[in-house]
Write a protein that holds these residues in place. Structure first.
Motif, PDB file in Angstrom:
ATOM      1  N   SER A 122       0.782  -1.156  -0.033  1.00  0.00           N
ATOM      2  CA  SER A 122      -0.140   0.017   0.177  1.00  0.00           C
ATOM      3  C   SER A 122       0.932   1.271  -0.003  1.00  0.00           C
ATOM      4  O   SER A 122       0.199   2.372  -0.211  1.00  0.00           O
ATOM      5  N   LEU A 123       2.184   1.067   0.219  1.00  0.00           N
ATOM      6  CA  LEU A 123       3.199   2.306   0.039  1.00  0.00           C
ATOM      7  C   LEU A 123       3.917   2.187  -1.395  1.00  0.00           C
ATOM      8  O   LEU A 123       4.532   1.320  -1.552  1.00  0.00           O
ATOM      9  N   ASN A 124       4.056   3.292  -1.743  1.00  0.00           N
ATOM     10  CA  ASN A 124       4.673   3.664  -2.883  1.00  0.00           C
ATOM     11  C   ASN A 124       6.347   3.517  -2.583  1.00  0.00           C
ATOM     12  O   ASN A 124       6.561   4.291  -1.948  1.00  0.00           O
ATOM     13  N   PRO A 125       6.971   2.299  -2.955  1.00  0.00           N
ATOM     14  CA  PRO A 125       8.300   2.215  -2.660  1.00  0.00           C
ATOM     15  C   PRO A 125       9.331   3.258  -3.264  1.00  0.00           C
ATOM     16  O   PRO A 125      10.447   3.532  -2.925  1.00  0.00           O
ATOM     17  N   ARG A 126       8.863   3.968  -4.165  1.00  0.00           N
ATOM     18  CA  ARG A 126       9.597   5.188  -4.806  1.00  0.00           C
ATOM     19  C   ARG A 126       9.423   6.588  -4.048  1.00  0.00           C
ATOM     20  O   ARG A 126      10.122   7.529  -4.586  1.00  0.00           O
ATOM     21  N   MET A 127       8.436   6.713  -3.283  1.00  0.00           N
ATOM     22  CA  MET A 127       8.194   7.752  -2.395  1.00  0.00           C
ATOM     23  C   MET A 127       8.999   7.783  -1.053  1.00  0.00           C
ATOM     24  O   MET A 127       8.787   6.744  -0.440  1.00  0.00           O
ATOM     25  N   THR A 128       9.203   8.953  -0.766  1.00  0.00           N
ATOM     26  CA  THR A 128       9.779   8.996   0.793  1.00  0.00           C
ATOM     27  C   THR A 128       8.518   8.903   1.772  1.00  0.00           C
ATOM     28  O   THR A 128       7.438   9.210   1.191  1.00  0.00           O
ATOM     29  N   VAL A 129       8.647   8.648   2.998  1.00  0.00           N
ATOM     30  CA  VAL A 129       7.430   8.799   4.030  1.00  0.00           C
ATOM     31  C   VAL A 129       7.011  10.094   3.947  1.00  0.00           C
ATOM     32  O   VAL A 129       5.824  10.302   3.921  1.00  0.00           O
ATOM     33  N   GLY A 130       7.747  11.026   3.849  1.00  0.00           N
ATOM     34  CA  GLY A 130       7.152  12.367   3.940  1.00  0.00           C
ATOM     35  C   GLY A 130       6.503  12.837   2.710  1.00  0.00           C
ATOM     36  O   GLY A 130       5.368  13.493   2.977  1.00  0.00           O
ATOM     37  N   ASP A 131       6.568  12.479   1.484  1.00  0.00           N
ATOM     38  CA  ASP A 131       5.966  12.507   0.277  1.00  0.00           C
ATOM     39  C   ASP A 131       4.683  11.633   0.543  1.00  0.00           C
ATOM     40  O   ASP A 131       3.506  12.025   0.173  1.00  0.00           O
ATOM     41  N   ILE A 132       4.880  10.504   1.057  1.00  0.00           N
ATOM     42  CA  ILE A 132       3.546   9.500   1.307  1.00  0.00           C
ATOM     43  C   ILE A 132       2.632  10.263   2.142  1.00  0.00           C
ATOM     44  O   ILE A 132       1.442  10.108   1.891  1.00  0.00           O
ATOM     45  N   VAL A 157       1.804   9.012  15.432  1.00  0.00           N
ATOM     46  CA  VAL A 157       1.754   7.457  15.391  1.00  0.00           C
ATOM     47  C   VAL A 157       2.963   6.484  15.875  1.00  0.00           C
ATOM     48  O   VAL A 157       3.039   5.587  15.553  1.00  0.00           O
ATOM     49  N   GLY A 158       3.861   7.238  16.408  1.00  0.00           N
ATOM     50  CA  GLY A 158       4.888   6.937  17.225  1.00  0.00           C
ATOM     51  C   GLY A 158       6.277   6.745  16.233  1.00  0.00           C
ATOM     52  O   GLY A 158       7.229   6.075  16.703  1.00  0.00           O
ATOM     53  N   LEU A 159       6.303   7.653  15.290  1.00  0.00           N
ATOM     54  CA  LEU A 159       7.620   7.626  14.398  1.00  0.00           C
ATOM     55  C   LEU A 159       8.332   8.842  14.805  1.00  0.00           C
ATOM     56  O   LEU A 159       7.438   9.725  15.402  1.00  0.00           O
ATOM     57  N   ARG A 160       9.401   8.983  14.342  1.00  0.00           N
ATOM     58  CA  ARG A 160      10.278  10.157  14.555  1.00  0.00           C
ATOM     59  C   ARG A 160      10.022  11.076  13.327  1.00  0.00           C
ATOM     60  O   ARG A 160       9.943  10.683  12.088  1.00  0.00           O
ATOM     61  N   PRO A 161      10.108  12.460  13.572  1.00  0.00           N
ATOM     62  CA  PRO A 161      10.101  13.396  12.413  1.00  0.00           C
ATOM     63  C   PRO A 161      11.213  13.306  11.102  1.00  0.00           C
ATOM     64  O   PRO A 161      10.973  13.145   9.950  1.00  0.00           O
ATOM     65  N   GLU A 162      12.424  12.798  11.877  1.00  0.00           N
ATOM     66  CA  GLU A 162      13.405  12.468  10.704  1.00  0.00           C
ATOM     67  C   GLU A 162      13.155  11.330   9.722  1.00  0.00           C
ATOM     68  O   GLU A 162      14.141  10.979   8.700  1.00  0.00           O
ATOM     69  N   HIS A 163      12.187  10.462  10.152  1.00  0.00           N
ATOM     70  CA  HIS A 163      11.828   9.405   9.405  1.00  0.00           C
ATOM     71  C   HIS A 163      11.152   9.566   7.935  1.00  0.00           C
ATOM     72  O   HIS A 163      10.959   9.045   6.921  1.00  0.00           O
ATOM     73  N   ALA A 164      10.909  10.888   8.013  1.00  0.00           N
ATOM     74  CA  ALA A 164      10.137  11.600   6.598  1.00  0.00           C
ATOM     75  C   ALA A 164      11.042  11.552   5.437  1.00  0.00           C
ATOM     76  O   ALA A 164      10.468  11.382   4.374  1.00  0.00           O
ATOM     77  N   GLY A 165      12.416  11.507   5.781  1.00  0.00           N
ATOM     78  CA  GLY A 165      13.402  11.359   4.562  1.00  0.00           C
ATOM     79  C   GLY A 165      13.708   9.803   4.184  1.00  0.00           C
ATOM     80  O   GLY A 165      14.269   9.782   3.091  1.00  0.00           O
ATOM     81  N   ARG A 166      13.056   8.606   4.737  1.00  0.00           N
ATOM     82  CA  ARG A 166      13.291   7.545   4.585  1.00  0.00           C
ATOM     83  C   ARG A 166      12.508   6.824   3.444  1.00  0.00           C
ATOM     84  O   ARG A 166      11.278   7.659   3.511  1.00  0.00           O
ATOM     85  N   PHE A 167      12.526   5.677   2.843  1.00  0.00           N
ATOM     86  CA  PHE A 167      11.708   4.951   2.000  1.00  0.00           C
ATOM     87  C   PHE A 167      11.118   3.775   2.914  1.00  0.00           C
ATOM     88  O   PHE A 167      11.563   3.458   3.852  1.00  0.00           O
ATOM     89  N   PRO A 168       9.857   3.379   2.358  1.00  0.00           N
ATOM     90  CA  PRO A 168       9.283   2.381   3.043  1.00  0.00           C
ATOM     91  C   PRO A 168       9.906   1.047   3.254  1.00  0.00           C
ATOM     92  O   PRO A 168       9.904   0.326   4.177  1.00  0.00           O
ATOM     93  N   HIS A 169      10.902   0.682   2.503  1.00  0.00           N
ATOM     94  CA  HIS A 169      11.715  -0.536   2.528  1.00  0.00           C
ATOM     95  C   HIS A 169      12.710  -0.476   3.932  1.00  0.00           C
ATOM     96  O   HIS A 169      12.954  -1.484   4.179  1.00  0.00           O
ATOM     97  N   GLN A 170      12.906   0.753   4.335  1.00  0.00           N
ATOM     98  CA  GLN A 170      13.545   0.936   5.529  1.00  0.00           C
ATOM     99  C   GLN A 170      13.054   0.496   6.575  1.00  0.00           C
ATOM    100  O   GLN A 170      13.458   0.847   7.645  1.00  0.00           O
TER     101      GLN A 170
END
Length: 347
Positions: A122-132, A157-170
């Protein structure tokens, strides 16, 4: 937010009688045509949903349960306007949305959001978390809010703001589902449709995600349509439960009524198959159903459950039972012979 145990979940989402109905579904029907040759001959009709009705109030969770193929996911897609019903009515905050054109349905969809079953697909692997997470804001013309809202939603939802730059596979499966929940909450919806949201997760992670959803619902007061086949899980999150069988609702009531005092034979059989933790209760009898569920291409006349029911009589084939309150118990059951006692011949 503080985590709560699953044992406390049944108390979540209780609402006062005067609270507004967020979603009202009345007589919902969806049939699909299938097969046939190139001339359109010999077509068949799939009776996916046949006359489903329910309502969900603000802050309430309705659990829609049943085995695979019963039509519960089709109901969710009809509610969200992803497909048009054959018949029936869908009202959202009192507005009839059943046959709205896409342009007029778009603002309604800002207020009803879906959390998918598979957090990997359900998450686009080519988009960062911030974009999603920020995508709903951009789609609905609120792109200026992305920089402020994405960090807030991730923390929610229990994640950190810096996670916005990562991708779903991480991320792990549970973290991915948290990302999906953050995306669903982006526009502050009043209804969340959760379609088997934890079935792809490990049991320990399921509890964490369910606790998160309960905490968020208590904080923001959105209504929830929770679709699942796991009766034990639904018991902990849903204030009310509707049991589906072959496109119809066969029993509906509060969680306590459904789980402690089921009156429909199908519900009784489902609950008898749920594993028991307490050793003193493990010796109870199990209700075994005969045969396989009928095909939705050719559902039985009268009561659709009669071909597998140990109580079936001629009346069951001739007359379809109504979903009404029965003398034995105040909650609604669609069975001519509804009773708290399953009776003989099923064990």
């Amino acid at each position: 937010m503080t985590a709560t145990s699953l044992d406390d979940g049944a108390a979540v989402a209780g609402v006062a009688d005067g609270d507004e109905a967020v979603l009202e579904v009345d007589g919902l029907v969806k049939h699909f045509s299938t097969g046939g040759d190139f001339l359109g001959r010999h077509r068949s009709t799939v009776h996916a949903v046949d006359g489903v009705s329910f309502s969900i109030r603000r802050g309430e969770t309705l659990g829609l349960v049943g085995e695979s193929g019963c039509g519960k996911s089709t109901v969710s897609r009809l509610v969200l306007g992803l497909m048009k019903p054959t018949r029936g009515s869908i009202r959202f905050h009192g507005q009839e949305i059943t046959n709205l054109r896409p342009r007029r349905l778009r603002p309604v969809r800002r207020d009803m959001r879906l959390v998918f079953q598979d957090p990997y697909a359900s998450l686009n692997p080519r988009m960062t978390v911030g974009d999603i997470v920020g995508e709903p804001f951009r789609i609905h013309g609120r792109g200026r809010e992305v920089a402020r809202e994405v960090p807030r939603l991730l923390e929610l939802v229990g994640l950190r703001p810096e996670h916005a730059g990562r991708f779903p596979h991480q991320f792990s499966g549970g973290q991915r589902q948290r990302i999906g929940i953050a995306r669903a909450l982006a526009l502050d919806p009043s209804l969340l449709v959760l379609d088997e949201p934890v079935s792809a997760l490990d049991v320990s992670v399921q509890a964490q995600v369910i606790n998160l959803l309960q905490d968020l619902q208590q904080e923001f007061g959105f209504a929830v349509l929770f679709i699942a086949h796991d009766l034990a899980l639904v018991r902990h999150i849903s204030a009310r439960v509707a049991v589906m069988y072959l496109g119809t609702v066969v029993e509906e009531g509060t969680g306590e009524e459904i789980y402690e005092r089921p009156t429909h034979p199908y519900t009784q059989a489902l609950l008898s198959a749920v594993p028991i933790d307490h050793p003193d209760q493990r010796g109870r009898g199990r209700l075994l159903l005969a045969g396989d569920p009928p095909s939705p291409l050719d559902p039985p006349s009268g009561c659709r459950f009669r071909t597998r029911c140990w109580k079936a009589q001629h009346t069951c084939a001739d007359e379809e039972p109504m979903l009404i309150e029965r003398p034995a118990d105040p909650h609604r059951s669609a069975c001519h012979f509804a009773a708290l006692d399953p009776g003989d011949g099923a064990r």
